[in-house]
Design an enzyme around this catalytic site. Sequence first.
Site, mmCIF file in Angstrom:
data_model
loop_
_atom_site.group_PDB
_atom_site.id
_atom_site.type_symbol
_atom_site.label_atom_id
_atom_site.label_comp_id
_atom_site.label_asym_id
_atom_site.label_seq_id
_atom_site.Cartn_x
_atom_site.Cartn_y
_atom_site.Cartn_z
ATOM 1 N N HIS A 9 -7.782 0.008 9.281
ATOM 2 C CA HIS A 9 -6.801 0.520 8.247
ATOM 3 C C HIS A 9 -6.799 1.989 8.196
ATOM 4 O O HIS A 9 -8.035 2.534 7.576
ATOM 5 C CB HIS A 9 -6.926 -0.106 7.177
ATOM 6 N N ASP A 45 0.813 -1.231 -0.243
ATOM 7 C CA ASP A 45 0.011 0.049 0.160
ATOM 8 C C ASP A 45 0.805 1.277 0.087
ATOM 9 O O ASP A 45 0.584 2.308 -0.630
ATOM 10 C CB ASP A 45 -0.868 -0.003 1.265
ATOM 11 N N CYS A 69 -3.642 5.760 -2.124
ATOM 12 C CA CYS A 69 -4.085 4.676 -2.891
ATOM 13 C C CYS A 69 -4.333 5.414 -4.224
ATOM 14 O O CYS A 69 -4.736 6.552 -4.350
ATOM 15 C CB CYS A 69 -5.504 4.164 -2.754
HETATM 16 P P1 HMG Z 1 -10.977 -5.348 -15.383
HETATM 17 O O1 HMG Z 1 -10.895 -3.972 -15.969
HETATM 18 O O2 HMG Z 1 -12.206 -6.074 -15.118
HETATM 19 O O3 HMG Z 1 -9.810 -6.309 -16.131
HETATM 20 O O4 HMG Z 1 -10.124 -5.238 -14.000
HETATM 21 P P2 HMG Z 1 -10.111 -7.293 -17.541
HETATM 22 O O5 HMG Z 1 -10.209 -8.442 -16.982
HETATM 23 O O6 HMG Z 1 -11.027 -6.535 -18.366
HETATM 24 O O7 HMG Z 1 -8.569 -6.995 -18.053
HETATM 25 C C1 HMG Z 1 -8.030 -5.735 -18.468
HETATM 26 C C2 HMG Z 1 -6.553 -5.902 -18.927
HETATM 27 O O8 HMG Z 1 -5.788 -6.094 -17.735
HETATM 28 C C3 HMG Z 1 -6.214 -7.415 -19.489
HETATM 29 O O9 HMG Z 1 -5.030 -7.033 -20.428
HETATM 30 C C4 HMG Z 1 -5.710 -8.305 -18.260
HETATM 31 O O10 HMG Z 1 -5.065 -9.250 -18.951
HETATM 32 C C5 HMG Z 1 -5.172 -7.340 -17.473
HETATM 33 P P3 HMG Z 1 -5.133 -6.881 -21.918
HETATM 34 O O11 HMG Z 1 -5.772 -7.958 -22.429
HETATM 35 O O12 HMG Z 1 -5.942 -5.641 -22.126
HETATM 36 O O13 HMG Z 1 -3.661 -6.627 -22.354
HETATM 37 N N1 HMG Z 1 -5.106 -7.695 -16.236
HETATM 38 C C6 HMG Z 1 -4.195 -8.158 -15.378
HETATM 39 N N2 HMG Z 1 -2.781 -8.396 -15.778
HETATM 40 C C7 HMG Z 1 -2.017 -8.807 -14.657
HETATM 41 N N3 HMG Z 1 -2.516 -9.244 -13.517
HETATM 42 C C8 HMG Z 1 -3.735 -9.290 -13.154
HETATM 43 C C9 HMG Z 1 -4.614 -8.698 -13.968
HETATM 44 N N4 HMG Z 1 -5.938 -8.443 -14.136
HETATM 45 C C10 HMG Z 1 -6.313 -8.053 -15.558
HETATM 46 N N5 HMG Z 1 -4.326 -9.413 -12.053
HETATM 47 C C11 HMG Z 1 -8.285 -4.821 -12.432
HETATM 48 C C12 HMG Z 1 -8.862 -5.134 -14.109
HETATM 49 C C13 HMG Z 1 -9.164 -4.349 -11.479
HETATM 50 C C14 HMG Z 1 -7.832 -6.179 -12.084
HETATM 51 C C15 HMG Z 1 -7.069 -4.099 -12.851
HETATM 52 O O14 HMG Z 1 -7.483 -2.442 -13.314
HETATM 53 C C16 HMG Z 1 -5.979 -3.652 -11.611
HETATM 54 O O15 HMG Z 1 -5.477 -4.593 -11.313
HETATM 55 N N6 HMG Z 1 -6.200 -2.605 -11.058
HETATM 56 C C17 HMG Z 1 -5.274 -2.276 -9.775
HETATM 57 C C18 HMG Z 1 -6.360 -2.218 -8.697
HETATM 58 C C19 HMG Z 1 -5.180 -1.775 -7.410
HETATM 59 O O16 HMG Z 1 -4.243 -2.308 -7.410
HETATM 60 N N7 HMG Z 1 -5.699 -0.882 -6.644
HETATM 61 C C20 HMG Z 1 -5.001 -0.338 -5.570
HETATM 62 C C21 HMG Z 1 -5.099 -1.507 -4.427
HETATM 63 S S1 HMG Z 1 -6.430 -1.308 -3.530
HETATM 64 C C22 HMG Z 1 -5.966 -0.202 -2.192
HETATM 65 O O17 HMG Z 1 -4.955 0.527 -2.241
HETATM 66 C C23 HMG Z 1 -6.943 0.195 -1.012
HETATM 67 C C24 HMG Z 1 -6.580 -0.493 0.293
HETATM 68 O O18 HMG Z 1 -5.167 -0.418 0.574
HETATM 69 C C25 HMG Z 1 -7.356 -0.112 1.243
HETATM 70 C C26 HMG Z 1 -7.196 1.065 1.888
HETATM 71 O O19 HMG Z 1 -6.009 1.752 1.707
HETATM 72 O O20 HMG Z 1 -8.174 1.794 2.149
HETATM 73 C C27 HMG Z 1 -6.900 -2.209 0.216
HETATM 74 MG MG MG Z 2 -4.224 2.172 2.624
#
Ligand code: HMG
Ligand code: MG
Length: 306
Positions: free
Chosen positions: A211, A20, A244
């Site tokens: 968190h 994070d 984030c």
């Molecule tokens: P989607 O748009 O539904 O994805 O979700 P898709 O299945 O349509 O795929 C789109 C493209 O992404 C494809 O590639 C997939 O292969 C690729 P293309 O065919 O266009 O070349 N793809 C991946 N590649 C590698 N690893 C994967 C993966 N999944 C899809 N796992 C998704 C897509 C949401 C998964 C993507 O946009 C993503 O990974 N987003 C990042 C989200 C993220 O990391 N957010 C930050 C973390 S959450 C946070 O920080 C909050 C927390 O800390 C709590 C708090 O702080 O309060 C938890």
């Molecule tokens: Mg956080």
Amino acid sequence: MKGQGRMPAAVRLVEVGPRDGLQAEKTPVPTAVKVALIERLGDTGLTTIEATSFVSPRAVPQMADHADVMRLLRRRADVAYPVLVPNLKGWEQARQAGVSEIAVFISASEAFSRANLNCTIAASLERVAAVAAAALAQGVRVRGYISCVLGCPFEGHVAPSVVARLARALADLGCYEISLGDTIGTGTPGATRDMVELVAGEVGIGRLAGHFHDTYGQALANIHAALQAGMTVFDASVAGLGGCPYAPGATGNVATEDVVYMLHGMGIATGVDLDKLRAVGDDISRHLGRPSQSRVARALAARRAA
Ligand code: HMG
Ligand code: MG
């Protein structure tokens, strides 16, 4: 907010800095620096360290080296290294990396769910259900996150009843712990305690973690309120790293050093060596070229310099 609750004798801290904390860094942090960070954090007494995320490298380039981080990391037997997993594709890669714990994530607000996960809350629960089932079938533990539990950058107010319903859903999917994320740090102690008590009424306080982000300077006060509600697990990020990428204006997570200092001052054990932790935080801050966001680390540095 109700009267003063009994304080616990000990608290478990979940260090989220390597994931994070670093995920929104624009300049790539070398894999070796990340691995050294995680290993040194493991030497401070922390027992849970979120190591990386198996999300899309296009969405979050900083975590693109997830497989290398897990391959190079010398894992301690007494430390758990959960990794964040968004979908089955990420799960498959995490499985190949030999992880023993994953974290899944959903949001309590529809708008944030779309920004962060590109789907509705209902669809994200279906994704998470598939990932959790696959992981549990392999004996891999599953932790759950709910973001925006005290406010959303797009929708504003978030109803605690929604958080409670989602926590129930994550518990039913087999999450051993559910981390309640004040992603944009707008929560205040009264709202925190009311929300935690409501959600605990649904899944039990022993299944919940807090968190908190310090964006509005409320994180320690909110942790104190959650302690009063009986919570004993808190996420924190060394040197206050983080924010984030999908939450505009979200600054760092609460600094682990600050949480440790407060808890130790209250006579609550964490098992963490504050001196070692401060040194790790100072070094990663130096690497990133900016001062530590930990008030405690800065105060200790000023005292040493005096
Ligand atoms: P989607 O748009 O539904 O994805 O979700 P898709 O299945 O349509 O795929 C789109 C493209 O992404 C494809 O590639 C997939 O292969 C690729 P293309 O065919 O266009 O070349 N793809 C991946 N590649 C590698 N690893 C994967 C993966 N999944 C899809 N796992 C998704 C897509 C949401 C998964 C993507 O946009 C993503 O990974 N987003 C990042 C989200 C993220 O990391 N957010 C930050 C973390 S959450 C946070 O920080 C909050 C927390 O800390 C709590 C708090 O702080 O309060 C938890
Ligand atoms: Mg956080």
